[in-house]
Design a protein around this motif. Structure first.
Motif, PDB file in Angstrom:
ATOM      1  N   VAL A 349       0.811  -1.220   0.000  1.00 47.46           N
ATOM      2  CA  VAL A 349       0.000   0.000   0.000  1.00 47.46           C
ATOM      3  C   VAL A 349       0.847   1.274   0.000  1.00 47.46           C
ATOM      4  N   PRO A 350       1.856   1.395   0.871  1.00 50.18           N
ATOM      5  CA  PRO A 350       2.636   2.645   0.885  1.00 50.18           C
ATOM      6  C   PRO A 350       3.298   2.956  -0.455  1.00 50.18           C
ATOM      7  N   VAL A 351       3.885   1.945  -1.099  1.00 50.14           N
ATOM      8  CA  VAL A 351       4.597   2.220  -2.349  1.00 50.14           C
ATOM      9  C   VAL A 351       3.619   2.607  -3.463  1.00 50.14           C
ATOM     10  N   LEU A 352       2.440   1.979  -3.494  1.00 54.30           N
ATOM     11  CA  LEU A 352       1.462   2.330  -4.519  1.00 54.30           C
ATOM     12  C   LEU A 352       0.918   3.741  -4.301  1.00 54.30           C
ATOM     13  N   ILE A 353       0.632   4.069  -3.039  1.00 60.03           N
ATOM     14  CA  ILE A 353       0.147   5.428  -2.746  1.00 60.03           C
ATOM     15  C   ILE A 353       1.229   6.454  -3.085  1.00 60.03           C
ATOM     16  N   TYR A 354       2.472   6.138  -2.752  1.00 59.52           N
ATOM     17  CA  TYR A 354       3.570   7.050  -3.071  1.00 59.52           C
ATOM     18  C   TYR A 354       3.668   7.291  -4.578  1.00 59.52           C
ATOM     19  N   CYS A 355       3.584   6.223  -5.352  1.00 60.43           N
ATOM     20  CA  CYS A 355       3.699   6.349  -6.805  1.00 60.43           C
ATOM     21  C   CYS A 355       2.556   7.182  -7.382  1.00 60.43           C
ATOM     22  N   VAL A 356       1.352   6.980  -6.855  1.00 58.89           N
ATOM     23  CA  VAL A 356       0.206   7.757  -7.341  1.00 58.89           C
ATOM     24  C   VAL A 356       0.391   9.241  -7.007  1.00 58.89           C
ATOM     25  N   ILE A 357       0.845   9.535  -5.788  1.00 54.96           N
ATOM     26  CA  ILE A 357       1.033  10.927  -5.388  1.00 54.96           C
ATOM     27  C   ILE A 357       2.130  11.591  -6.224  1.00 54.96           C
ATOM     28  N   VAL A 358       3.187  10.834  -6.548  1.00 53.62           N
ATOM     29  CA  VAL A 358       4.248  11.379  -7.410  1.00 53.62           C
ATOM     30  C   VAL A 358       3.678  11.800  -8.757  1.00 53.62           C
ATOM     31  N   GLU A 359       2.829  10.965  -9.342  1.00 61.71           N
ATOM     32  CA  GLU A 359       2.225  11.304 -10.632  1.00 61.71           C
ATOM     33  C   GLU A 359       1.309  12.510 -10.511  1.00 61.71           C
ATOM     34  N   LEU A 360       0.548  12.576  -9.430  1.00 58.93           N
ATOM     35  CA  LEU A 360      -0.335  13.731  -9.236  1.00 58.93           C
ATOM     36  C   LEU A 360       0.467  15.009  -9.034  1.00 58.93           C
ATOM     37  N   LEU A 361       1.568  14.917  -8.295  1.00 62.14           N
ATOM     38  CA  LEU A 361       2.430  16.090  -8.121  1.00 62.14           C
ATOM     39  C   LEU A 361       2.998  16.552  -9.451  1.00 62.14           C
ATOM     40  N   ASN A 362       3.356  15.609 -10.320  1.00 64.40           N
ATOM     41  CA  ASN A 362       3.822  15.983 -11.661  1.00 64.40           C
ATOM     42  C   ASN A 362       2.789  16.830 -12.388  1.00 64.40           C
ATOM     43  N   LYS A 363       1.542  16.383 -12.341  1.00 62.17           N
ATOM     44  CA  LYS A 363       0.463  17.084 -13.050  1.00 62.17           C
ATOM     45  C   LYS A 363       0.217  18.469 -12.453  1.00 62.17           C
ATOM     46  N   VAL A 364       0.115  18.511 -11.131  1.00 63.97           N
ATOM     47  CA  VAL A 364      -0.184  19.790 -10.467  1.00 63.97           C
ATOM     48  C   VAL A 364       0.957  20.777 -10.674  1.00 63.97           C
ATOM     49  N   TYR A 365       2.178  20.298 -10.515  1.00 60.93           N
ATOM     50  CA  TYR A 365       3.324  21.192 -10.676  1.00 60.93           C
ATOM     51  C   TYR A 365       3.394  21.763 -12.088  1.00 60.93           C
ATOM     52  N   LEU A 366       3.111  20.944 -13.088  1.00 60.79           N
ATOM     53  CA  LEU A 366       3.181  21.411 -14.472  1.00 60.79           C
ATOM     54  C   LEU A 366       2.207  22.564 -14.706  1.00 60.79           C
ATOM     55  N   VAL A 367       1.002  22.438 -14.173  1.00 60.17           N
ATOM     56  CA  VAL A 367       0.004  23.515 -14.324  1.00 60.17           C
ATOM     57  C   VAL A 367       0.482  24.790 -13.630  1.00 60.17           C
ATOM     58  N   LEU A 368       0.982  24.652 -12.395  1.00 65.22           N
ATOM     59  CA  LEU A 368       1.436  25.820 -11.645  1.00 65.22           C
ATOM     60  C   LEU A 368       2.685  26.438 -12.277  1.00 65.22           C
TER      61      LEU A 368
END
Length: 625
Positions: A349-368
């Motif tokens: 669970v921790p590694v999967l949640i971490y990977c998902v959050i990394v991808e979401l951070l990529n998306k959010v950061y790109l917009v900002l």
């Protein structure tokens, strides 16, 4: 509402749509239309234009051109075409009969759109002191009219329309099995232009490179060489493959752009960015124009806003890593205590949640990052793109790969690194394909199904359908970022997880099909960009290759097999040896880049011949080349 199909005005060729703001006054619309239609001698573009729709929600203009105007515009834009002797020459309208193609086939649809965009961009203010109908918005003689409209928020969108017949032919090309990996770059260039054709060419070339990697990596995995010195061999292969791959792509890119006549294409001056806000109101025609005020404002924004933003985002990334490490350690300790199936599943669970959050951070950061770079108000388009690219690459590298260096060089836990890599690859590929392609495609289909089914005629309904497509960025930032991250997964730490290249190869095979669907069914058509190469991304991949050499040399130095070869050396001497080996590989990379010419010899000879003819023609006061 006026349907363009019922108008007697001829629109036989490329079409461009202008979406004006609803508040645009009729006087402003009529002035703009008159300037677009006016003769070139009167400062106009000599294009065809008509109002397709005017309502409370929008004002839509449709722009087209006759073949004669497009050919004259091709000469003004200095497009090069193949002359009857087989060489490229700048197109000359009066000499058009001596070019290889027949007059009706001289310009591709992409080149037609490029010409229309060129003519519109060069439509400049004459004697108007303000935008007609907008007395509060000043204009200055010599400034591009469309830059003024962008800055005044009167022009909302400008995009070319798809040519449905040619698009269907392109789709048929994509369906052929021979384009499972290689791409129909010539057809893509004729329809989309050089930049998108080069992107698909690079995507296909990258996939072929991954195919060769996959063969070796499968051998490593099947024979279990990874546990008996195979990591060293795989790291060495990473070093050689990444360097040879990029040098091979340079030559392939040169072959393509030479065939298209854009290999030596250089803009005479960098274009002013459409979103640039000239708040000081200084005239473009003044030679003494001082941009120091803009530089000071931009520097202040970078120091006070962009830099703290980047540092803050990186701190969030490092905080995420700390939280993940703590959660992962707790889950594993709990599994050791309970030794149950449930506790074992919880360790994932921790590694999967971490990977998902990394991808979401990529998306959010790109917009900002796009928003902040827009706030910096860069005047030139190239400067804007470089600053945006620098922000994005720094964050993406650390957000996606910083934890790999922690596992590899601090904990020296190659098993945990391999587990993380496999999870990241899986999550990354699923999320990217779903959110970037599948979800937009389904949403677009639902939107289009609500419209009338037959929108073949060029009228308000067809334009509405085209306008509902997703807007696409001219710089292909998101597309190249995806390949950049994938290249990092393959070259940096794949010696710890040899199947990284294999999964990336399979993902690319699916990605090629999904990208073809996205560009043909989801995205709006882009204005063509004359590109001699993939631009700043070539340098970005080269820097990543150098980082891959440093990383893989570090992994080699940590391997027990390599340390055993120099067991008699003390740690300090061994460290210096590892640094020397790393510098040696960087030197070999430099030598390879110098030894392998970027332009194949036969093409270089042809270019030299063309330039010699150009100089001779200029000496005799003839048409260049």
């Amino acid at each position: 509402m006026e349907d363009g199909a019922k108008s007697s005005a001829p629109f036989p060729l490329a079409l461009v749509v202008l979406d004006l703001a609803p508040r645009t006054k009729q006087e402003t619309v009529e002035w703009l239309m008159s300037r677009i239609e006016a003769l070139k001698s009167l400062g106009g573009a000599e294009l065809k234009v008509k109002m397709v729709e005017r309502s409370v929600s929008k004002v839509v203009l449709l722009i087209g051109a006759t073949l004669e105007r497009l050919l004259r515009g091709a000469e003004e834009a200095a497009l090069v075409k193949v002359y009857r002797d087989g060489n490229f020459k700048p197109f000359n309208f009066n000499d058009r009969a001596n070019f290889q193609e027949a007059e009706a086939q001289l310009l591709t649809t992409a080149e037609m759109l490029y010409v229309i965009k060129f003519l519109l961009d060069n439509l400049r203010v004459k004697d108007e002191e303000h935008i007609p109908g907008e007395s509060g918005i000043k204009m200055y003689r010599g400034k591009p009219i469309f830059l003024e409209l962008w800055g005044a928020k009167l022009l909302m969108r400008m995009y070319p329309m798809h040519n449905r017949e040619e698009l269907e032919q392109l789709k048929e090309q994509w369906k052929k099995h021979i384009y499972l990996i290689s791409q129909p770059v010539q057809v893509l260039r004729n329809y989309f232009g050089e930049s998108i054709a080069l992107y698909f060419g690079f995507l296909g070339y990258f996939t072929w490179g991954l195919a060769f990697r996959t063969l070796l990596e499968l051998i490593f995995y099947i024979t279990n060489l990874k546990d008996s010195g195979g990591c060293v061999l795989c790291a060495l292969y990473n070093i050689v493959w990444s360097t040879v791959f990029l040098e091979g792509w340079k030559r392939r890119s040169a072959e393509l752009t030479f065939r298209w006549g854009t290999l030596r294409h250089m803009e005479s001056f960098d274009r002013v960015r459409a979103g640039f806000e000239d708040k000081l109101g200084l005239s473009h025609t003044e030679d003494t124009r001082d941009f120091s005020s803009y530089d000071q404002q931009r520097s202040f924004k970078i120091i006070m806003k962009s830099m703290p933003f980047l540092i803050g985002c990186l701190l969030v990334t490092f905080l995420l890593i700390v939280i993940f490490l703590d959660a992962d350690r707790s889950a594993k300790e709990n599994d050791i205590k309970e030794e149950s199936v449930r506790s074992l599943l919880y360790t994932y669970v921790p590694v999967l949640i971490y990977c998902v959050i990394v991808e979401l951070l990529n998306k959010v950061y790109l917009v900002l990052a796009k928003y902040l770079t827009e706030m910096e108000n860069h005047r030139l388009a190239s400067t804007h793109e470089n600053y945006l690219l620098a922000k994005v690459l720094v964050f993406y590298l650390l957000n996606n790969f910083a934890i790999h260096y922690y596992f590899a060089f601090y904990l020296r836990d190659m098993k945990q690194l391999a587990d993380l890599l496999s999870a990241q690859l899986l999550v990354h590929q699923v999320m990217v394909q779903f959110f970037d392609t599948m979800l937009p495609y389904w949403k677009m289909q639902l939107k289009l199904n609500t419209m009338l089914p037959h929108a073949d005629k060029v009228g308000a309904q067809r334009i509405e359908m085209e306008g509902s497509l997703t807007g696409s960025s001219e710089d292909l930032l998101e597309e190249y970022l995806e390949l950049f991250i994938k290249f990092g997964y393959v070259t940096l730490f794949s010696s710890a997880y040899p199947l990284a290249g294999s999964f990336s190869f399979l993902n690319n095979l699916l990605g090629i099909k999904l990208e073809s669907m996205r560009f043909s069914r989801v995205l709006q058509r882009q204005f063509p960009v004359l590109s001699p190469n993939i631009g700043a991304w070539q340098m970005a991949f080269e820097y990543l290759t150098s980082l891959a050499i440093i990383t893989n040399c570090g992994l080699i130095s940590l391997s027990p097999e390599f340390r055993q070869l120099f067991a008699s050396l003390p740690d300090l001497h061994y460290f210096l040896l590892a640094v020397a080996v790393e510098h040696g590989f960087l030197g070999i990379q430099k030598l390879l880049r110098m030894a392998i010419p970027e332009v194949p010899s036969d093409i270089a000879i042809k270019l030299d011949r063309i330039e010699h003819e150009c100089r001779r023609a200029m000496f005799h006061n003839e048409s260049c080349r």
